[in-house]
Design a protein around this motif. Structure first.
Motif, mmCIF file in Angstrom:
data_model
loop_
_atom_site.group_PDB
_atom_site.id
_atom_site.type_symbol
_atom_site.label_atom_id
_atom_site.label_comp_id
_atom_site.label_asym_id
_atom_site.label_seq_id
_atom_site.Cartn_x
_atom_site.Cartn_y
_atom_site.Cartn_z
ATOM 1 N N GLY A 1 76.435 -53.731 -80.270
ATOM 2 C CA GLY A 1 76.993 -55.066 -80.077
ATOM 3 C C GLY A 1 76.300 -55.804 -78.950
ATOM 4 O O GLY A 1 76.012 -57.004 -79.054
ATOM 5 N N THR A 2 75.993 -55.079 -77.865
ATOM 6 C CA THR A 2 75.295 -55.679 -76.736
ATOM 7 C C THR A 2 73.904 -56.144 -77.133
ATOM 8 O O THR A 2 73.428 -57.197 -76.693
ATOM 9 N N LEU A 3 73.237 -55.368 -77.993
ATOM 10 C CA LEU A 3 71.891 -55.721 -78.450
ATOM 11 C C LEU A 3 71.904 -57.046 -79.212
ATOM 12 O O LEU A 3 71.066 -57.925 -78.967
ATOM 13 N N VAL A 4 72.852 -57.197 -80.138
ATOM 14 C CA VAL A 4 72.939 -58.434 -80.926
ATOM 15 C C VAL A 4 73.266 -59.616 -80.012
ATOM 16 O O VAL A 4 72.670 -60.695 -80.126
ATOM 17 N N TRP A 5 74.198 -59.403 -79.095
ATOM 18 C CA TRP A 5 74.569 -60.471 -78.164
ATOM 19 C C TRP A 5 73.370 -60.913 -77.321
ATOM 20 O O TRP A 5 73.099 -62.109 -77.185
ATOM 21 N N ALA A 6 72.641 -59.960 -76.745
ATOM 22 C CA ALA A 6 71.495 -60.281 -75.900
ATOM 23 C C ALA A 6 70.407 -60.985 -76.692
ATOM 24 O O ALA A 6 69.760 -61.921 -76.186
ATOM 25 N N THR A 7 70.207 -60.576 -77.929
ATOM 26 C CA THR A 7 69.211 -61.233 -78.777
ATOM 27 C C THR A 7 69.566 -62.697 -78.979
ATOM 28 O O THR A 7 68.718 -63.585 -78.855
ATOM 29 N N GLY A 8 70.823 -62.954 -79.283
ATOM 30 C CA GLY A 8 71.270 -64.329 -79.499
ATOM 31 C C GLY A 8 71.146 -65.185 -78.257
ATOM 32 O O GLY A 8 70.732 -66.358 -78.320
ATOM 33 N N ILE A 9 71.487 -64.612 -77.102
ATOM 34 C CA ILE A 9 71.397 -65.350 -75.842
ATOM 35 C C ILE A 9 69.964 -65.827 -75.593
ATOM 36 O O ILE A 9 69.715 -66.992 -75.241
ATOM 37 N N VAL A 10 68.992 -64.930 -75.771
ATOM 38 C CA VAL A 10 67.604 -65.279 -75.467
ATOM 39 C C VAL A 10 67.038 -66.242 -76.507
ATOM 40 O O VAL A 10 66.252 -67.130 -76.174
ATOM 41 N N VAL A 11 67.423 -66.089 -77.780
ATOM 42 C CA VAL A 11 66.997 -67.060 -78.792
ATOM 43 C C VAL A 11 67.415 -68.460 -78.368
ATOM 44 O O VAL A 11 66.630 -69.418 -78.418
ATOM 45 N N ARG A 12 68.634 -68.599 -77.907
ATOM 46 C CA ARG A 12 69.126 -69.910 -77.490
ATOM 47 C C ARG A 12 68.500 -70.365 -76.174
ATOM 48 O O ARG A 12 68.265 -71.555 -75.967
ATOM 49 N N ASN A 13 68.208 -69.418 -75.273
ATOM 50 C CA ASN A 13 67.552 -69.785 -74.016
ATOM 51 C C ASN A 13 66.148 -70.317 -74.262
ATOM 52 O O ASN A 13 65.721 -71.298 -73.634
ATOM 53 N N VAL A 14 65.411 -69.656 -75.160
ATOM 54 C CA VAL A 14 64.065 -70.125 -75.494
ATOM 55 C C VAL A 14 64.145 -71.515 -76.119
ATOM 56 O O VAL A 14 63.380 -72.420 -75.778
ATOM 57 N N THR A 15 65.083 -71.681 -77.034
ATOM 58 C CA THR A 15 65.243 -72.964 -77.718
ATOM 59 C C THR A 15 65.618 -74.071 -76.731
ATOM 60 O O THR A 15 65.031 -75.157 -76.736
ATOM 61 N N GLY A 16 66.601 -73.786 -75.886
ATOM 62 C CA GLY A 16 67.037 -74.785 -74.917
ATOM 63 C C GLY A 16 65.970 -75.103 -73.882
ATOM 64 O O GLY A 16 65.809 -76.261 -73.486
ATOM 65 N N GLY A 17 65.223 -74.086 -73.445
ATOM 66 C CA GLY A 17 64.173 -74.316 -72.463
ATOM 67 C C GLY A 17 63.049 -75.181 -73.010
ATOM 68 O O GLY A 17 62.571 -76.101 -72.341
ATOM 69 N N ALA A 18 62.621 -74.885 -74.233
ATOM 70 C CA ALA A 18 61.563 -75.682 -74.862
ATOM 71 C C ALA A 18 62.032 -77.115 -75.085
ATOM 72 O O ALA A 18 61.271 -78.077 -74.885
ATOM 73 N N SER B 1 67.628 -55.807 -72.188
ATOM 74 C CA SER B 1 66.240 -56.240 -72.104
ATOM 75 C C SER B 1 65.536 -56.153 -73.456
ATOM 76 O O SER B 1 64.743 -57.025 -73.806
ATOM 77 N N VAL B 2 65.821 -55.102 -74.220
ATOM 78 C CA VAL B 2 65.242 -54.979 -75.561
ATOM 79 C C VAL B 2 65.737 -56.119 -76.455
ATOM 80 O O VAL B 2 64.964 -56.731 -77.206
ATOM 81 N N GLY B 3 67.021 -56.427 -76.355
ATOM 82 C CA GLY B 3 67.556 -57.563 -77.100
ATOM 83 C C GLY B 3 66.885 -58.858 -76.681
ATOM 84 O O GLY B 3 66.614 -59.729 -77.511
ATOM 85 N N GLY B 4 66.605 -58.981 -75.375
ATOM 86 C CA GLY B 4 65.908 -60.168 -74.892
ATOM 87 C C GLY B 4 64.504 -60.282 -75.458
ATOM 88 O O GLY B 4 64.068 -61.358 -75.863
#
Length: 428
Positions: free
Chosen positions: A331-348, A280-283
């Motif tokens: 590692g989980t933090l970096v992965w989660a951060t990347g996932i949400v960056v792409r989710n925001v980008t794809g959603g917009a 969630s913090v990564g998100g």
């Protein structure tokens, strides 16, 4: 909304600073926090109040996800045919009434497991319909130019709710009861409905275009039009395929997380909570930096970062005592951060790219695919964890996720810095 007309409640500084967007943001944040409380409290009610078996707990979880498969596509059509704000208000009121009935019946001593399963399914249907309307409403309220920033803020607050909600649920459960946690969620839906009702912007009755002609089409025709639109579009098709394979593998990983951390690695249950909080913090971090990342790299190139950040998930199966857990969480933090960056980008991108009359249906068609593979992924994880040892299964699933990121390099996304911002033309 007519072209060039700003919604009521905006300011000269942009829709994001306006009263209406703040109300929408508040409504979504309060509702998500309450829902996160319920995610924690509902299984506890089933377990502590009704003495549910392990099988029934699994059925309860299935009831929450089943609406995405059964009514997801229909919800998209319904949301595209109607003004979204009244539909969202209705969904929140319905959810409040459904959820509050559980503590009422529990206090009366008449609550049954069958009723709880019905409530889980019905509230899930309300959530699906709200999501369809919500995805189509955001572009109306803020306009296409501010979609990236709007989605960044909305997703950031959602991730914050995912952190705060379980904590609030634990506190309420410890001090009072899990049943009271459901009452809190019901109240959050009421607050959300009031915020949505207070929004001044009104969608024109002709917002969707072709009203009379659209009204004569059937649900089936509208569903198939959305499926064809997503399947034929070179951008949406690739994003859907990439996200679907990711969800399939992530479901397998999630199915193994608890048993891996607690049983195989010998860690205490707090490690599971630490993993959830880290995600969630990564998100939150990903939602915050998404506009900055897309501004520097471009929206298309941001999606192409998937293999880079997904590689960090390979650190999670290294989890163990002491520094190994820190490495796994990092590692989980970096992965989660990347996932949400792409989710925001794809959603917009999807909200700006899809024609107004197709926004809800396209969003729900894609979500139908995303969530439809989740049960299969859970089964895949269980099988791999049984045939192999759990740590090896996690390595295989995380590695496969990196390999399947090749999807995003198929088609036109790899050739551009930015994704298109003009409306796509639906198939005839």
């Amino acid at each position: 909304m007519a072209t060039g007309t700003a919604p009521a409640g905006t300011t000269a500084g942009g829709a994001l600073r306006g009263r209406d967007f703040r109300l929408l943001w508040t409504a979504e944040t309060v509702s998500k926090t309450g829902t996160a409380v319920t995610t924690f409290a509902l299984p506890l009610v089933a377990l502590q109040t009704l003495g549910a078996t392990t099988l029934m707990m699994g059925v309860l979880n299935a009831m929450i996800w089943l609406p995405w498969l059964l009514v997801g596509l229909q919800a998209g059509v319904w949301a595209d045919r109607r003004n979204q704000r009244p539909l969202m208000i209705g969904c929140q009121i319905a959810s409040a009434l459904l959820i509050v009935s559980v503590p009422v019946l529990a206090w009366l001593g008449t609550l049954t497991m069958g009723y709880l399963l019905v409530i889980a399914f019905a509230s899930g249907c309300s959530t699906v319909l709200f999501t369809a309307a919500y995805n189509a409403y955001v572009p109306f309220l803020v306009g296409r130019s501010e979609l990236m920033a709007a989605n960044s803020r909305l997703m950031g607050s959602e991730q914050a709710a995912n952190i705060a909600g379980p904590g609030i649920g634990v506190l309420i459960t410890q001090v009072f009861s899990a049943v009271l946690g459901l009452a809190v969620d019901a109240f959050s839906f009421v607050v959300s409905a009031v915020c949505l009702w207070s929004i001044r912007a009104r969608e024109p009755s002709d917002r969707q275009g072709g009203g009379a002609e659209r009204a004569r089409t059937t649900f089936r025709a509208d569903i198939w039009a959305a499926v064809r639109f997503v399947a034929r579009d070179p951008y949406l098709r690739i994003i859907t395929a990439s996200s679907t394979t990711t969800n399939l593998l992530m479901a397998g990983i999630q199915a193994l997380v608890v048993v891996f951390l607690v049983r195989d690695s010998g860690l205490s249950p707090w490690a599971v909570g630490a993993t959830t909080v880290t995600i969630s913090v990564g998100g939150m971090l990903g939602a915050f930096i998404a506009p900055k990342v897309t501004g520097r790299l471009g929206t298309a190139r941001t999606l192409l970062t998937a293999p880079v950040t997904d590689c960090f998930l390979l650190l999670f199966p290294l989890a163990g005592h002491g520094p190994l857990l820190v490495v796994a969480l990092a590692g989980t933090l970096v992965w989660a951060t990347g996932i949400v960056v792409r989710n925001v980008t794809g959603g917009a991108f999807r909200q700006a790219y899809c024609p107004p009359e197709m926004r809800a249906r396209a969003a729900m068609t894609m979500r139908f695919t995303f969530f439809g593979v989740w049960p299969l992924g859970s089964l895949l994880g269980g099988v791999l964890g049984s045939v192999l040892d759990v740590r090896t299964a996690l390595f295989l699933l995380a590695g496969a996720n990196v390999i399947t990121d090749v999807w995003i390099f198929v088609g036109p996304i790899k050739r551009s810095r930015d994704l298109p911002t003009e409306f796509a033309k639906p198939p005839g």
